[in-house]
Motif scaffolding. Structure first.
Motif, PDB file in Angstrom:
ATOM      1  N   ILE A 145       0.838  -1.293   0.102  1.00  0.00           N
ATOM      2  CA  ILE A 145      -0.078   0.045  -0.096  1.00  0.00           C
ATOM      3  C   ILE A 145       0.838   1.407   0.107  1.00  0.00           C
ATOM      4  O   ILE A 145       1.917   1.341   0.797  1.00  0.00           O
ATOM      5  N   ASN A 146       0.839   2.082  -1.058  1.00  0.00           N
ATOM      6  CA  ASN A 146       1.436   3.306  -1.267  1.00  0.00           C
ATOM      7  C   ASN A 146       0.448   4.432  -0.699  1.00  0.00           C
ATOM      8  O   ASN A 146      -0.779   4.460  -1.210  1.00  0.00           O
ATOM      9  N   ILE A 147       0.781   5.219   0.303  1.00  0.00           N
ATOM     10  CA  ILE A 147       0.166   6.467   0.872  1.00  0.00           C
ATOM     11  C   ILE A 147       0.796   7.740   0.239  1.00  0.00           C
ATOM     12  O   ILE A 147       1.784   7.931   0.684  1.00  0.00           O
ATOM     13  N   GLU A 148      -0.114   8.464  -0.833  1.00  0.00           N
ATOM     14  CA  GLU A 148       0.390   9.885  -0.930  1.00  0.00           C
ATOM     15  C   GLU A 148      -0.747  10.605  -0.878  1.00  0.00           C
ATOM     16  O   GLU A 148      -1.725  10.443  -1.364  1.00  0.00           O
ATOM     17  N   ASP A 149      -0.415  11.967  -0.392  1.00  0.00           N
ATOM     18  CA  ASP A 149      -1.356  12.926  -0.308  1.00  0.00           C
ATOM     19  C   ASP A 149      -2.810  12.511   0.425  1.00  0.00           C
ATOM     20  O   ASP A 149      -3.814  12.653   0.074  1.00  0.00           O
ATOM     21  N   LYS A 150      -2.581  11.680   1.453  1.00  0.00           N
ATOM     22  CA  LYS A 150      -3.614  10.859   2.172  1.00  0.00           C
ATOM     23  C   LYS A 150      -4.643  10.144   1.454  1.00  0.00           C
ATOM     24  O   LYS A 150      -5.586   9.638   1.634  1.00  0.00           O
ATOM     25  N   THR A 151      -3.930   9.638   0.135  1.00  0.00           N
ATOM     26  CA  THR A 151      -4.572   8.690  -0.668  1.00  0.00           C
ATOM     27  C   THR A 151      -3.981   7.157  -0.891  1.00  0.00           C
ATOM     28  O   THR A 151      -2.698   7.213  -1.140  1.00  0.00           O
ATOM     29  N   PRO A 152      -4.625   6.109  -0.371  1.00  0.00           N
ATOM     30  CA  PRO A 152      -3.870   4.934  -0.290  1.00  0.00           C
ATOM     31  C   PRO A 152      -4.191   4.209  -1.602  1.00  0.00           C
ATOM     32  O   PRO A 152      -5.313   4.457  -2.261  1.00  0.00           O
ATOM     33  N   ARG A 153      -3.247   3.582  -2.133  1.00  0.00           N
ATOM     34  CA  ARG A 153      -3.328   2.903  -3.470  1.00  0.00           C
ATOM     35  C   ARG A 153      -2.542   1.369  -3.071  1.00  0.00           C
ATOM     36  O   ARG A 153      -1.613   1.466  -2.682  1.00  0.00           O
ATOM     37  N   GLY A 154      -3.373   0.541  -3.577  1.00  0.00           N
ATOM     38  CA  GLY A 154      -2.918  -1.187  -3.259  1.00  0.00           C
ATOM     39  C   GLY A 154      -2.614  -1.672  -4.328  1.00  0.00           C
ATOM     40  O   GLY A 154      -3.050  -1.414  -5.375  1.00  0.00           O
TER      41      GLY A 154
END
Length: 173
Positions: A145-154
């Protein structure tokens, strides 16, 4: 922020050892969604500079792990549980409702050994599958899980022998 998501290691730690050794430098935390939490505790001792989070699964006995955790990381609220108490082998409805009640942005679970990654009601739902005993997919899997700008992408990643690559036929966001 980058999170390594593992589950269902069942005392077979060869693949888990390979993944942690390779990725621990690039990950801010390592999460284990149960079933042989003792496996991850070995690595917690080896990598004292890393954050480790884990929950108790239906095969975890005699340890102090909690059944559920709420973690705040990178501005994202993460709900983690093994999933057996939410009947995840039948469907994900109950665990999604629980994640909604807990106002989670991410829901991580295991138990089924089947990898999945999708969004439901704005929540990233992830089961990384099993790092040792896969079901529904040919190879052991784990999640990132990558979290960038308070957005999680899995994403789900498969281990084919010593080759690590994105898993095919798994929903990724």
């Amino acid at each position: 922020m980058r999170l390594l998501i593992l589950s269902d290691s069942h005392r077979q730690i060869r693949e888990m050892s390979m993944i942690i050794e390779k990725l621990q430098k690039d990950c801010d935390a390592i999460l284990h969604a149960g079933d042989f939490v003792d496996d991850i505790l070995v690595f917690q001792e080896l990598y004292k500079n890393k954050k480790f989070y884990y929950v108790k699964g239906n095969c975890d006995f005699g340890n102090e792990a909690k059944k559920e955790l709420i973690i705040e990381m990178g501005g994202v609220r993460i709900f983690m549980t093994h999933g057996h108490e939410y009947s995840v082998k039948y469907n994900t409805d109950r665990i999604i409702y629980a994640a909604m009640e807990k106002q989670a942005d991410v829901c991580i679970f295991g138990h089924t050994h089947c990898p999945t990654c999708f969004y439901e009601n704005g929540i990233l739902i992830m089961n990384p599958g099993s790092i040792s005993m896969p079901r529904g997919y040919k190879y052991p899997t784990y999640g990132i899980i990558n979290i960038e700008d308070k957005t999680p992408r899995g994403s789900i990643v498969a281990i084919e022998g010593s080759i690590i690559k994105p898993a095919e036929n798994i929903q990724r966001y």
